[in-house]
Design an enzyme around this catalytic site. Structure first.
Site, PDB file in Angstrom:
ATOM      1  N   PHE A 157       0.676  -1.235   0.129  1.00  0.00           N
ATOM      2  CA  PHE A 157      -0.026  -0.136   0.172  1.00  0.00           C
ATOM      3  C   PHE A 157       0.852   1.370   0.057  1.00  0.00           C
ATOM      4  O   PHE A 157       0.127   3.124  -0.383  1.00  0.00           O
ATOM      5  CB  PHE A 157      -1.316  -0.117   0.875  1.00  0.00           C
ATOM      6  CG  PHE A 157      -2.096   1.296   1.227  1.00  0.00           C
ATOM      7  CD1 PHE A 157      -2.818   1.080   0.268  1.00  0.00           C
ATOM      8  CD2 PHE A 157      -2.210   2.377   2.132  1.00  0.00           C
ATOM      9  CE1 PHE A 157      -3.748   2.156   0.452  1.00  0.00           C
ATOM     10  CE2 PHE A 157      -2.899   3.255   1.992  1.00  0.00           C
ATOM     11  CZ  PHE A 157      -4.019   3.135   0.786  1.00  0.00           C
ATOM     12  N   TYR A 158       2.214   1.274   0.665  1.00  0.00           N
ATOM     13  CA  TYR A 158       2.819   2.248   0.264  1.00  0.00           C
ATOM     14  C   TYR A 158       3.137   2.756  -0.957  1.00  0.00           C
ATOM     15  O   TYR A 158       3.313   3.701  -1.016  1.00  0.00           O
ATOM     16  CB  TYR A 158       4.224   1.949   1.330  1.00  0.00           C
ATOM     17  CG  TYR A 158       5.371   2.664   1.190  1.00  0.00           C
ATOM     18  CD1 TYR A 158       5.149   4.480   1.582  1.00  0.00           C
ATOM     19  CD2 TYR A 158       5.994   2.306   0.041  1.00  0.00           C
ATOM     20  CE1 TYR A 158       6.067   5.538   1.091  1.00  0.00           C
ATOM     21  CE2 TYR A 158       7.778   3.156   0.439  1.00  0.00           C
ATOM     22  CZ  TYR A 158       7.373   4.963   0.612  1.00  0.00           C
ATOM     23  OH  TYR A 158       8.987   6.091   0.023  1.00  0.00           O
ATOM     24  N   ALA A 159       4.152   2.248  -1.318  1.00  0.00           N
ATOM     25  CA  ALA A 159       3.488   2.266  -2.388  1.00  0.00           C
ATOM     26  C   ALA A 159       2.623   2.544  -3.606  1.00  0.00           C
ATOM     27  O   ALA A 159       3.053   3.616  -4.773  1.00  0.00           O
ATOM     28  CB  ALA A 159       4.700   0.791  -3.745  1.00  0.00           C
TER      29      ALA A 159
END
Length: 340
Positions: A156-158
C-alpha cells in the site's frame, strides 16, 4: 531562494535543509515530529538545523504541524512566498503499511493534496516531491527505468506514492504547475532512520545482538548514500520542470509529458547483495554479526536497481560514494551520536 522543505525533521528532509542553509538559502521546515521512530533523533536533527542557520547567511524557520491540517498549510504559504517547494514528508516504511494503512492515507494522500493545492494557488515556481523505487512493485526487468510500467504495486505504501505521481501530473496538466517526482532507492548514511536495515544492523552488531536477515541476505538493494541523494534533490529542484516538446501521445513516455511534469529515478546504479552490505558493516565495526536467516517478507521485492541516466542527463547527477565509504561514515556517526 526561500525554500519550503516538508519532513525537515526526517532523514532526507533534514539533510536537504542543511545543505540549502549551507549555501545561503532561507529554509522553512515543516514537520509533525511524530513517534513513528524515536522523536529524540528528530529533535536532534532540528537542533543541528538551528545551529547551521546561525553560521550561514540562510535562515531557518520551523513549523511543527501536520500536513493533513489544510488551514495550517495554507497559512504557511500565506506567510511565505516560496521560490521552491521540496516535499519530502511522508509516512514511510513498507511493512508498517500492512499494519496501519490509514497513516499512509493521511500523510501521503491528504498531506500531499494540501501541499499541491497550496502550490497551485500560490503559483509556486516548482514542486519537487519524494516518490519511491517501491512503485516498480512486481516489475522484474532490471535496471528499473522510468519508462517501465508501474501499475502493479505490491504494498500500500507504494500505491500511495504512485498516486502522488498521478496527482502531480493532473496538476501539471490542469494548472501548469511544474512538478518533479524523485523515485528514491535505498538511502542510508549519517542521521539515518532507525527503522531501516542499515541502522538496525549496525546497532545490533555493535551490541552483540542477533540481526534478522530476510531472504537469507540474497536479495539486492541499490544502496545510495545520503550526500549523493541530497545533491540530486537540490539540483533537480533548482531546474524547473518543462514540457517535453517531443512527447508523443501515440507512444507516450510515462516519465515526461506535454505538461511541465517529470519523474526521475535517483539511485546509485550499483546493486549490493544484502549479505555483502552486512559484511561491510562487520568490517567497519570490527564485530561479527549474529544472523537469524529468514524468508523474504510480505511486501518486499527481490531486487532493486536504478537506471539514473535520465537524471544524470538532466541535472548532472552522478553518485560518487562507495558502499564501503558510506557504511564507514554511517558507523562513525552512529558511534559518535550514541556513544557506542
Amino acid at each position: 531562494m526561500k525554500v519550503l522543505v516538508t519532513g525537515a525533521a526526517g532523514f532526507i528532509g533534514f539533510s536537504v535543509a542543511k545543505k540549502l542553509l549551507e549555501r545561503g538559502d532561507d529554509v522553512v521546515g515543516f514537520d509533525v515530529v511524530n513517534d513513528y521512530y524515536d522523536p529524540a533523533l528528530k529533535e536532534a536533527r532540528l537542533e543541528v538545523l538551528e545551529q547551521t542557520a546561525q553560521h550561514t547567511q540562510g535562515t531557518f524557520t520551523f513549523i511543527r504541524a501536520n500536513l493533513a491540517d489544510k488551514a495550517i498549510v495554507d497559512q504557511c504559504f500565506k506567510d511565505h512566498q516560496f521560490d521552491r517547494v521540496i516535499h519530502l514528508a511522508a509516512q514511510a516504511g513498507v511493512r508498517y503499511s500492512l499494519e496501519n494503512p490509514l497513516a499512509y492515507v493521511e500523510s501521503n494522500l491528504i498531506g500531499f493534496t494540501n501541499i499541491i493545492e497550496a502550490c497551485r494557488y500560490n503559483k509556486t515556481p516548482h514542486l519537487t516531491y519524494a516518490s519511491t523505487s517501491s512503485v516498480y512493485g512486481a516489475n522484474t526487468t532490471m535496471p528499473f527505468s522510468e519508462k517501465h510500467g508501474v501499475n502493479h504495486p505490491v504494498q500500500f505504501y507504494a500505491a500511495t506514492k504512485r498516486a502522488n505521481e498521478l496527482m502531480a501530473h493532473s496538476y501539471s496538466h490542469l494548472f501548469g504547475l511544474p512538478t518533479t517526482g524523485l523515485r528514491f532507492f535505498t538511502v542510508y548514511g549519517p542521521w539515518g532512520r532507525p527503522d531501516m536495515a542499515p541502522f538496525k544492523f549496525t546497532k545490533n552488531i555493535i551490541e552483540g545482538k542477533t540481526i534478522q536477515v530476510y531472504n537469507h541476505g540474497n536479495h539486492s538493494r541499490d544502496f545510495t548514500f545520503i550526500s549523493d541523494i541530497v545533491e540530486g534533490v537540490i539540483r533537480t529542484s533548482d531546474q524547473i520542470a518543462q514540457p517535453n516538446p517531443n512527447w508523443d501521445s501515440n507512444n507516450p513516455d510515462p516519465s515526461t509529458s506535454y505538461a511541465p511534469f517529470r519523474i526521475f529515478n535517483i539511485g546509485n546504479n550499483n546493486p549490493v547483495k544484502l549479505i555483502d552490505f552486512i559484511n561491510a558493516i562487520e568490517q567497519s565495526t570490527g564485530h561479527s554479526a549474529i544472523k537469524e536467516l529468514l524468508p523474504l517478507q510480505p511486501g518486499d521485492v527481490q531486487d532493486t536497481l536504478a537506471d539514473s541516466t535520465a537524471l544524470q542527463n538532466a541535472v548532472g547527477y552522478k553518485p560518487s560514494v562507495s558502499v564501503e565509504d558510506g557504511v564507514q561514515q554511517f558507523v562513525d556517526w552512529y558511534r559518535d551520536f550514541y556513544k557506542a
